[in-house]
Design a protein around this motif. Structure first.
Motif, PDB file in Angstrom:
ATOM      1  N   LEU A   1     -64.942  10.579  24.252  1.00  0.00           N
ATOM      2  CA  LEU A   1     -63.888  11.076  23.358  1.00  0.00           C
ATOM      3  C   LEU A   1     -62.504  10.886  23.974  1.00  0.00           C
ATOM      4  O   LEU A   1     -62.277  11.205  25.140  1.00  0.00           O
ATOM      5  CB  LEU A   1     -64.123  12.562  23.074  1.00  0.00           C
ATOM      6  N   VAL A   2     -61.581  10.357  23.184  1.00  0.00           N
ATOM      7  CA  VAL A   2     -60.201  10.181  23.633  1.00  0.00           C
ATOM      8  C   VAL A   2     -59.271  10.716  22.557  1.00  0.00           C
ATOM      9  O   VAL A   2     -59.593  10.681  21.371  1.00  0.00           O
ATOM     10  CB  VAL A   2     -59.872   8.699  23.930  1.00  0.00           C
ATOM     11  N   PRO A   3     -58.114  11.229  22.947  1.00  0.00           N
ATOM     12  CA  PRO A   3     -57.148  11.721  21.957  1.00  0.00           C
ATOM     13  C   PRO A   3     -56.622  10.581  21.096  1.00  0.00           C
ATOM     14  O   PRO A   3     -56.498   9.444  21.547  1.00  0.00           O
ATOM     15  CB  PRO A   3     -56.034  12.338  22.811  1.00  0.00           C
ATOM     16  N   SER A   4     -56.330  10.889  19.861  1.00  0.00           N
ATOM     17  CA  SER A   4     -55.752   9.912  18.945  1.00  0.00           C
ATOM     18  C   SER A   4     -54.234  10.070  18.916  1.00  0.00           C
ATOM     19  O   SER A   4     -53.713  11.181  19.021  1.00  0.00           O
ATOM     20  CB  SER A   4     -56.317  10.106  17.540  1.00  0.00           C
TER      21      SER A   4
ATOM     22  N   ARG B   1     -64.613  17.216  28.043  1.00  0.00           N
ATOM     23  CA  ARG B   1     -65.590  16.352  27.378  1.00  0.00           C
ATOM     24  C   ARG B   1     -67.011  16.696  27.815  1.00  0.00           C
ATOM     25  O   ARG B   1     -67.947  16.673  27.010  1.00  0.00           O
ATOM     26  CB  ARG B   1     -65.274  14.889  27.663  1.00  0.00           C
TER      27      ARG B   1
ATOM     28  N   ALA C   1     -57.663  15.215  19.943  1.00  0.00           N
ATOM     29  CA  ALA C   1     -59.035  14.714  19.882  1.00  0.00           C
ATOM     30  C   ALA C   1     -59.849  15.429  18.818  1.00  0.00           C
ATOM     31  O   ALA C   1     -61.058  15.228  18.715  1.00  0.00           O
ATOM     32  CB  ALA C   1     -59.701  14.884  21.249  1.00  0.00           C
TER      33      ALA C   1
END
Length: 791
Positions: free
Chosen positions: A33-36, A14, A365
């Motif tokens: 930002l975070v993974p979906s 990040r 992400a």
């Protein structure tokens, strides 16, 4: 999520992404930002990055330009705080930057069709032309309030300028009039009012108000009574200006508050666009590719996963130097669900595990991954990780307890849709109990149906993984000579610890090493020997496969070259055959035209009999027919002699050798009434069996000669009388035309020029002559005439 991000080092990714953002708000979004876990959303995120990559490939200079973080200014306006001009200018700059971005993106209408997701960000940027125009009219580029902000402000400033000029003019006169009393000839400002410096001993000579005294007491700063009204007027106008500016700023601030939602939407749209561009720049810098998202069908292998897959090709950890990082290939889900990586602690097992986990998070992400084309993976709703030797001081937990706490949580929450990474499973406790515990945990993970990667140094797990469906051994390759890891991941092959070899290399006494070898159980030694033998066999197989691949590549290269040469030969053969056909047809037309000319001429004693001409025509027509019907050229001939019956494959003709010219490597072949000169390699004996041949350069090397007798291309007439020379010239032109010569040289010499002029007069009316000209300086000059015959 925070532990997952930290343990797999996604937080560092990040930071790398944030460094590529141009907009401060986008940098915030990158760091957040975070993974979906939603496959549909991940598909959308990757599509946005794909469009940004394509956009920058076509427009490398595309950016969001002068966007600024105006959120705090918007909130201040909404809370009733009057914004300073510089703050208003910042908002205006952002509005202008958005207008530039819209114009850049809208230069081509089709862009919105080709970049639909990025187009949504552009469309989410409100234009607000009214607000932008009001700000532009009121605030200058340096944050100053402009005269055009309001008519009243313009009027006040005009009056203020006049009042100031009158005040200064009066002060200059006072300095001259009170020259004997002033300390120095200048004026200044005290407490916002103009004053002059007066000597203390002469203060009574300048009536006025004292505003200040110098530190020495020798100078008194006095506002003379003569300028009191002027000073008052100047100050009043200054106050009026400040009041009008305050009113203008309040009005503009109110406008900002009224457009709060649109402006905040502009901030977020700009951040989303810049974040997408940063992802594209990150992908370019990493040489990353877009992973394919897959939800596969049920595998035919009993140990595979029903639909989850991970397939990485030449994957690299993004935090490692790409020049030295060893890429890895790995697959999960098709043949097995859990990969068990064994081997020495220095062998890079953790790097391999982290690489897989980190690339999964990056993809979910919306980031491209540093791997080769063809890499694919599924979207995992939950990812569980236990990595590192950490102790929980606050909870007074040992390393083993800290790891076990995470594993317990994993076993409680994970299901068949989960992805699990466990580093050094069940380490930090008694080896025998740790090994048994590790095996039990693996069995439970298999029951849950998770996909995962596990690293361990327990040798017992190698045999367990080898014989259990759903598990697969892997190792990080170790150089047996240097005893250093190569960091190449070898799936299907368990790793050796190399502990005794490393200890020996590091200087442990040999007696201790030998004693340790005796203490190692027989089963362990047998397992190590088996692994070593497998490694040796695999190395040999890989070497042989590489050699075979090189041989195949060389063979393929030779085959491609042969095909190219064959195609080139076929092309040249077709071109030569076509050239020969054109040449024969040209000769045929010339002969027919000559016959027509001969029939028109009264005297014909020097021409061949009509039967000879007809035979010539028939021979040429036969040559043309055979050339058109030929399907393949002949082969090179062996040595021939005079009298041999030969075939000329390139022409499709047969004849008898009448002359062999060894110095020129050519033969003359009698074909009917024609004599054909060909290279020796272009003919072959009739009695020999036909075979395929190389193509010949017919246009440049073969010559068709008409008729039976050879006609030289040059006639010498020097020294002859005019009537004799013209008689020879007449006969010569007839034979040259019949032979099909396109031009001839008539050598008449220079002399007095009488013979040359007579020849030119004769050529002027000759029916076989197209034109003539004198030869060039290097070809005989005025002593030679070049005659071009009609075709």
């Amino acid at each position: 999520m925070s532990d997952l991000v930290r343990l797999l080092e996604f937080d560092k990714v990040r930071e790398m992404l944030a460094a590529r953002c141009q907009y401060s708000v986008a940098r915030e979004r990158a760091l957040e930002l975070v993974p979906s876990a939603d496959p549909v959303h991940v598909t959308y995120l990757l599509a946005v990055t794909r469009e940004a990559v394509r956009l920058l490939a076509e427009r490398p200079d595309f950016s969001i330009g002068g966007f600024r973080d105006i959120r705090s200014l918007i909130e201040q306006a909404c809370h009733g705080m009057v914004l300073e001009p510089i703050g208003l200018r910042t908002i205006l700059d952002t509005l202008e930057a958005a207008r530039v971005v819209r114009r850049q993106f809208g230069e081509q209408e089709r862009w919105r069709e080709r970049f639909p997701n990025l187009g949504e960000f552009i469309e989410a940027m409100p234009d607000l032309p009214g607000l932008r125009a009001e700000l532009a009219r009121s605030i200058g580029p340096r944050g100053e309030v402009l005269d055009s902000a309001s008519p009243e402000l313009a009027r006040i400033r005009h009056a203020l300028k006049d009042a100031h000029e009158r005040l200064l003019e009066r002060l200059r006169r006072l300095l001259v009039e009170r020259e004997d009393a002033v300390q120095e000839a200048y004026f200044t400002v005290r407490e916002g009012r103009y004053v002059i410096p007066v000597r203390a001993d002469r203060r009574s000579s300048v009536p006025g108000i004292v505003h200040d005294v110098s530190g020495s007491g020798q100078t008194v700063f006095i506002e003379p009574l003569e300028i009191l009204d002027l000073n008052n007027r100047w100050r009043e106008l200054q106050a009026a200006e400040a009041h009008e500016i305050e009113r203008i700023l309040r009005k503009l601030t109110q406008l900002i508050a009224e457009h709060r939602e649109e402006l905040l939407r502009l901030v977020e749209a700009g951040a989303a666009l810049d974040l997408a561009l940063a992802k594209a720049r990150f992908a370019s810098d990493l040489a990353a590719t877009e992973p394919e998202l897959v939800e596969a069908r049920r595998t035919a292998f009993p140990g595979g996963h029903p639909h989850k897959r991970i397939r990485l090709r030449q994957a690299r950890h993004p935090l490692l130097d790409p020049k030295t990082a060893v890429p890895l290939d790995i697959e999960l889900g098709e043949r097995f669900r859990i990969l068990v990586i064994t081997g020495p602690n220095t062998g890079g097992k953790t790097v391999a595990l982290k690489t897989v986990g980190l690339l999964v998070l990056m993809a979910q992400a919306g980031l491209f991954i540093p791997a080769a084309e063809g890499s694919s993976l599924s979207v995992f709703p939950a990812v569980f990780v236990d990595i590192g030797d950490e102790q929980s001081i606050e909870q007074n937990l040992s390393t083993f307890s800290s790891h076990m706490k995470r594993i317990v949580a994993t076993l409680q929450q994970a299901d068949a849709e989960s992805l699990v990474f466990l580093d050094e499973l069940a380490a930090g406790t008694d080896p025998q109990e740790g090994s048994a515990l590790a095996r039990a945990i693996l069995e439970r993970l298999l029951e849950l149906g998770v996909l995962g990667v596990v690293t361990t140094h327990y040798p017992e797990l190698k045999a367990f993984a080898a014989g259990t469906p759903g598990l697969e051994n892997a190792s990080v390759e170790f150089d047996p000579v240097t005893l250093r890891p190569t960091y190449r991941l070898r799936i299907g092959l368990p790793g050796r610890s190399h502990a005794l070899e490393i200890a020996r290399r590091l200087g442990l006494p040999e007696s201790i090493v030998r004693r340790a070898q005796k203490l190692v159980t027989g089963g362990q030694l047998e397992l190590d020997r088996w692994i070593a033998e497998l490694q040796a066999r695999l190395a040999r197989a890989e070497k042989e496969a590489a050699e075979a691949a090189r041989a195949r590549a060389e063979a393929e290269s030779l085959r491609a070259e042969a095909e190219r040469l064959l195609a080139e030969a076929q092309r040249e053969r077709d071109e030569a055959r076509a050239a020969a056909l054109v040449e024969v047809e040209t000769e045929l037309r010339r002969v027919r035209e000559l016959v027509r000319r001969l029939e028109r001429r009264a005297e014909s004693t020097v021409y061949p009999a009509p039967r000879v001409v007809e035979e010539s025509i028939r021979a040429l027509e036969e040559a043309r027919r055979r050339l058109r019907a030929a399907s393949a050229p002949g082969s090179a001939a062996a040595a021939v002699r005079v009298g041999d019956r030969v075939e000329v494959p390139a022409l499709g003709l047969e004849g008898e050798v009448v002359a062999v010219l060894p110095d020129e490597d050519e033969v003359e072949v009698q074909v009917g009434n024609f004599r054909v000169r060909q290279p020796l390699t272009a003919v072959r004996r009739i009695e020999r069996e036909k075979s395929p041949t190389q193509i010949h350069q017919l246009r440049t090397r073969s010559t068709i000669i008409l008729p039976t007798s050879t006609v030289e291309p040059e006639l010498h007439l020097r020294g002859l009388r005019v009537d004799e020379a013209l008689s020879r010239l007449d006969r010569y032109l007839d034979r040259a035309a019949l032979a099909g010569l396109p031009w001839v040289r008539i050598v008449h010499g220079k002399g007095t020029g009488t013979l040359r002029q007579s020849i030119h007069d004769y050529l002027r009316d000759h029916p076989l002559v197209e034109r003539w000209e004198l030869a060039g300086p290097g070809e005989g000059g005025h002593g030679v005439t070049i005659v071009y015959l009609r075709s």
